[in-house]
Write a protein that holds these residues in place. Sequence first.
Motif, short mmCIF file in Angstrom:
data_model
loop_
_atom_site.label_atom_id
_atom_site.label_comp_id
_atom_site.label_asym_id
_atom_site.label_seq_id
_atom_site.Cartn_x
_atom_site.Cartn_y
_atom_site.Cartn_z
N GLN A 1 0.84 -1.20 0.00
CA GLN A 1 0.00 0.00 0.00
C GLN A 1 0.87 1.25 0.00
N GLU A 2 0.28 2.34 -0.46
CA GLU A 2 0.99 3.61 -0.44
C GLU A 2 1.19 4.06 1.00
N ALA A 3 2.27 4.75 1.23
CA ALA A 3 2.52 5.31 2.55
C ALA A 3 1.49 6.40 2.83
N PRO A 4 0.95 6.47 4.05
CA PRO A 4 -0.02 7.51 4.36
C PRO A 4 0.62 8.89 4.29
N GLN A 5 -0.17 9.87 3.89
CA GLN A 5 0.32 11.23 3.82
C GLN A 5 0.52 11.77 5.24
N PRO A 6 1.61 12.47 5.49
CA PRO A 6 1.82 13.01 6.83
C PRO A 6 0.75 14.05 7.17
N ARG A 7 0.37 14.07 8.42
CA ARG A 7 -0.65 15.02 8.88
C ARG A 7 -0.02 16.39 9.04
#
Length: 62
Positions: A34-40
Motif C-alpha cells: 500500500q501507499e505510505a499515508p500522507q503526513p498530517r
Amino acid sequence: MLIQKIVQELQDIPEDKLAELYDIIHYFRLGLGQEAPQPRTPGLLKGQLGGIRSVNRGEKKK
C-alpha cells in the motif's frame, strides 16, 4: 541467511498457533504494497469547532 533463521523459528511454533501467525505475516505483507499515508499537517481543521460560544468568544447571548 535470515530466511533460514525465520524458518527455524517457525518450526518451533506449536501447530495450533500457526494460523494466527499466518494471518499476521499475510496482512503485514499486504500492507507493504500500500501507499505510505500522507503526513498530517499540524493545525486546526477547516470549519467551525466549539459551537456558537467560539464565534462569540465566550460571550453569552442576550
